[in-house]
Scaffold this motif. Structure first.
Motif, PDB file in Angstrom:
ATOM      1  N   ASP A 133       0.835  -1.209   0.000  1.00 56.30           N
ATOM      2  CA  ASP A 133       0.000   0.000   0.000  1.00 56.30           C
ATOM      3  C   ASP A 133       0.866   1.254   0.000  1.00 56.30           C
ATOM      4  O   ASP A 133       0.611   2.209  -0.741  1.00 56.30           O
ATOM      5  N   GLN A 134       1.899   1.225   0.817  1.00 52.88           N
ATOM      6  CA  GLN A 134       2.811   2.367   0.871  1.00 52.88           C
ATOM      7  C   GLN A 134       3.552   2.506  -0.460  1.00 52.88           C
ATOM      8  O   GLN A 134       3.727   3.614  -0.968  1.00 52.88           O
ATOM      9  N   ALA A 135       3.976   1.396  -1.044  1.00 55.73           N
ATOM     10  CA  ALA A 135       4.664   1.426  -2.342  1.00 55.73           C
ATOM     11  C   ALA A 135       3.763   2.049  -3.396  1.00 55.73           C
ATOM     12  O   ALA A 135       4.196   2.910  -4.173  1.00 55.73           O
ATOM     13  N   ARG A 136       2.499   1.633  -3.412  1.00 54.88           N
ATOM     14  CA  ARG A 136       1.545   2.164  -4.389  1.00 54.88           C
ATOM     15  C   ARG A 136       1.413   3.689  -4.232  1.00 54.88           C
ATOM     16  O   ARG A 136       1.390   4.417  -5.219  1.00 54.88           O
ATOM     17  N   GLN A 137       1.355   4.166  -2.989  1.00 59.05           N
ATOM     18  CA  GLN A 137       1.231   5.611  -2.753  1.00 59.05           C
ATOM     19  C   GLN A 137       2.457   6.370  -3.260  1.00 59.05           C
ATOM     20  O   GLN A 137       2.334   7.407  -3.905  1.00 59.05           O
ATOM     21  N   TYR A 138       3.646   5.840  -2.971  1.00 58.88           N
ATOM     22  CA  TYR A 138       4.872   6.504  -3.432  1.00 58.88           C
ATOM     23  C   TYR A 138       4.970   6.496  -4.958  1.00 58.88           C
ATOM     24  O   TYR A 138       5.340   7.500  -5.564  1.00 58.88           O
ATOM     25  N   PHE A 139       4.661   5.364  -5.579  1.00 60.55           N
ATOM     26  CA  PHE A 139       4.710   5.293  -7.038  1.00 60.55           C
ATOM     27  C   PHE A 139       3.712   6.277  -7.659  1.00 60.55           C
ATOM     28  O   PHE A 139       4.012   6.955  -8.636  1.00 60.55           O
ATOM     29  N   HIS A 140       2.534   6.330  -7.080  1.00 63.23           N
ATOM     30  CA  HIS A 140       1.504   7.247  -7.581  1.00 63.23           C
ATOM     31  C   HIS A 140       1.987   8.698  -7.481  1.00 63.23           C
ATOM     32  O   HIS A 140       1.817   9.484  -8.412  1.00 63.23           O
ATOM     33  N   GLN A 141       2.593   9.049  -6.360  1.00 59.26           N
ATOM     34  CA  GLN A 141       3.099  10.415  -6.172  1.00 59.26           C
ATOM     35  C   GLN A 141       4.192  10.720  -7.191  1.00 59.26           C
ATOM     36  O   GLN A 141       4.230  11.803  -7.767  1.00 59.26           O
ATOM     37  N   ALA A 142       5.097   9.773  -7.416  1.00 61.57           N
ATOM     38  CA  ALA A 142       6.170   9.975  -8.398  1.00 61.57           C
ATOM     39  C   ALA A 142       5.580  10.207  -9.783  1.00 61.57           C
ATOM     40  O   ALA A 142       6.007  11.118 -10.513  1.00 61.57           O
ATOM     41  N   ALA A 143       4.581   9.414 -10.134  1.00 58.28           N
ATOM     42  CA  ALA A 143       3.944   9.545 -11.452  1.00 58.28           C
ATOM     43  C   ALA A 143       3.198  10.871 -11.583  1.00 58.28           C
ATOM     44  O   ALA A 143       3.168  11.461 -12.670  1.00 58.28           O
ATOM     45  N   GLN A 144       2.620  11.349 -10.507  1.00 55.17           N
ATOM     46  CA  GLN A 144       1.945  12.645 -10.546  1.00 55.17           C
ATOM     47  C   GLN A 144       2.944  13.783 -10.700  1.00 55.17           C
ATOM     48  O   GLN A 144       2.688  14.750 -11.408  1.00 55.17           O
ATOM     49  N   MET A 145       4.079  13.658 -10.043  1.00 50.31           N
ATOM     50  CA  MET A 145       5.085  14.718 -10.076  1.00 50.31           C
ATOM     51  C   MET A 145       5.811  14.773 -11.423  1.00 50.31           C
ATOM     52  O   MET A 145       6.248  15.840 -11.847  1.00 50.31           O
ATOM     53  N   ASP A 146       5.970  13.621 -12.067  1.00 52.32           N
ATOM     54  CA  ASP A 146       6.639  13.569 -13.366  1.00 52.32           C
ATOM     55  C   ASP A 146       5.828  12.661 -14.292  1.00 52.32           C
ATOM     56  O   ASP A 146       6.184  11.506 -14.521  1.00 52.32           O
ATOM     57  N   PRO A 147       4.724  13.187 -14.840  1.00 50.88           N
ATOM     58  CA  PRO A 147       3.824  12.346 -15.634  1.00 50.88           C
ATOM     59  C   PRO A 147       4.419  11.866 -16.957  1.00 50.88           C
ATOM     60  O   PRO A 147       3.873  10.966 -17.582  1.00 50.88           O
ATOM     61  N   ASN A 148       5.547  12.415 -17.374  1.00 51.88           N
ATOM     62  CA  ASN A 148       6.156  11.993 -18.635  1.00 51.88           C
ATOM     63  C   ASN A 148       7.170  10.868 -18.459  1.00 51.88           C
ATOM     64  O   ASN A 148       7.742  10.397 -19.439  1.00 51.88           O
ATOM     65  N   ASN A 149       7.410  10.431 -17.236  1.00 52.90           N
ATOM     66  CA  ASN A 149       8.383   9.375 -16.990  1.00 52.90           C
ATOM     67  C   ASN A 149       7.693   8.020 -17.115  1.00 52.90           C
ATOM     68  O   ASN A 149       6.827   7.680 -16.311  1.00 52.90           O
ATOM     69  N   ARG A 150       8.085   7.267 -18.136  1.00 54.20           N
ATOM     70  CA  ARG A 150       7.471   5.957 -18.391  1.00 54.20           C
ATOM     71  C   ARG A 150       7.692   4.984 -17.245  1.00 54.20           C
ATOM     72  O   ARG A 150       6.828   4.172 -16.938  1.00 54.20           O
ATOM     73  N   GLU A 151       8.858   5.047 -16.622  1.00 57.28           N
ATOM     74  CA  GLU A 151       9.161   4.121 -15.537  1.00 57.28           C
ATOM     75  C   GLU A 151       8.180   4.320 -14.378  1.00 57.28           C
ATOM     76  O   GLU A 151       7.653   3.355 -13.831  1.00 57.28           O
ATOM     77  N   TYR A 152       7.908   5.563 -14.043  1.00 55.57           N
ATOM     78  CA  TYR A 152       6.987   5.860 -12.942  1.00 55.57           C
ATOM     79  C   TYR A 152       5.565   5.445 -13.313  1.00 55.57           C
ATOM     80  O   TYR A 152       4.845   4.848 -12.506  1.00 55.57           O
ATOM     81  N   GLN A 153       5.156   5.779 -14.533  1.00 54.55           N
ATOM     82  CA  GLN A 153       3.809   5.442 -14.976  1.00 54.55           C
ATOM     83  C   GLN A 153       3.601   3.930 -15.005  1.00 54.55           C
ATOM     84  O   GLN A 153       2.550   3.430 -14.613  1.00 54.55           O
ATOM     85  N   GLN A 154       4.620   3.218 -15.464  1.00 51.69           N
ATOM     86  CA  GLN A 154       4.482   1.772 -15.532  1.00 51.69           C
ATOM     87  C   GLN A 154       4.448   1.154 -14.139  1.00 51.69           C
ATOM     88  O   GLN A 154       3.734   0.189 -13.908  1.00 51.69           O
ATOM     89  N   ALA A 155       5.202   1.711 -13.210  1.00 53.71           N
ATOM     90  CA  ALA A 155       5.169   1.193 -11.844  1.00 53.71           C
ATOM     91  C   ALA A 155       3.760   1.305 -11.268  1.00 53.71           C
ATOM     92  O   ALA A 155       3.257   0.359 -10.647  1.00 53.71           O
ATOM     93  N   VAL A 156       3.113   2.438 -11.498  1.00 53.84           N
ATOM     94  CA  VAL A 156       1.740   2.628 -11.025  1.00 53.84           C
ATOM     95  C   VAL A 156       0.807   1.616 -11.689  1.00 53.84           C
ATOM     96  O   VAL A 156       0.017   0.945 -11.023  1.00 53.84           O
ATOM     97  N   ALA A 157       0.924   1.498 -13.007  1.00 49.56           N
ATOM     98  CA  ALA A 157       0.053   0.580 -13.745  1.00 49.56           C
ATOM     99  C   ALA A 157       0.248  -0.858 -13.275  1.00 49.56           C
ATOM    100  O   ALA A 157      -0.719  -1.594 -13.073  1.00 49.56           O
ATOM    101  N   GLN A 158       1.486  -1.248 -13.081  1.00 47.49           N
ATOM    102  CA  GLN A 158       1.745  -2.617 -12.671  1.00 47.49           C
ATOM    103  C   GLN A 158       1.322  -2.868 -11.227  1.00 47.49           C
ATOM    104  O   GLN A 158       0.873  -3.954 -10.893  1.00 47.49           O
TER     105      GLN A 158
END
Length: 192
Positions: A133-158
């Protein structure tokens, strides 16, 4: 570093998919988990570092920017970061990769800039500790802060599909057999 294409065993004209496939094969071969309590562990760790550096170098040359690396991965080694701890980002990924959570946490806590990379690395650390749950929150925050980073977006999706594996996610989506095997290895480690 010598020629990164030579290290991965591909031509400089290889497609991105071919480069990624070569990287994944080498990451599976030299991953530190395969050499636990093995006299070749140090050699494998050095080779893994070299493979990660080569892959990240190719990503940068091809305009992949800070898409990370390592595998192990899935991935965690050698990513370039935008924070004031940019030199430590690769160190943090390597620490997470080898299971040195205390060092990774110390380096992350010492960072004053809590940028997208910081959140992504905290997510990776939380994931490896089994705090999903904590991992999901951190990944989501990273993806929100840098929406163009594929690595962050994929972490959220996965994470949302339950298929996130420890390599850090360089693919275009979906779960491959390596992700499944890696997830099972992580579960095995967590259950001990």
């Amino acid at each position: 570093m010598s020629d990164p294409y030579k290290i991965l065993g591909v031509s400089s004209k290889a497609s991105d998919e071919e480069v990624k496939k070569a990287y994944r094969e080498l990451a599976r071969k030299y991953h530190p988990d395969n050499y636990h309590d093995n006299p070749l562990a140090d050699l494998a760790q050095e080779k893994m570092k070299e493979v990660n550096e080569a892959y990240n170098s190719i990503l940068r040359m091809r305009g992949g920017g800070s898409q990370g690396g390592g595998a192990y991965s899935s991935s965690w080694d050698g990513s370039q970061s935008g924070g004031n701890y940019s030199g430590a980002s690769g160190q943090i990924r390597a620490a997470i990769n080898r299971g040195d959570f205390q060092l990774a946490e110390q380096l992350l806590n010492a960072a004053s800039n809590r940028d997208a990379e910081w959140h992504f690395l905290m997510g990776g650390l939380a994931y490896r500790k089994g705090w999903l749950d904590q991992a999901r929150q951190y990944f989501h925050q990273a993806a929100q802060m840098d929406p163009n980073n594929r690595e962050y977006q994929q972490a959220v999706a996965q994470m949302n599909t339950g298929g996130f594996a420890y390599r850090g996610g360089h693919g275009q989506g979906g779960v491959d057999m390596c992700d499944c095997c890696t997830a099972l290895m992580c579960l095995n480690c967590l259950c001990r």
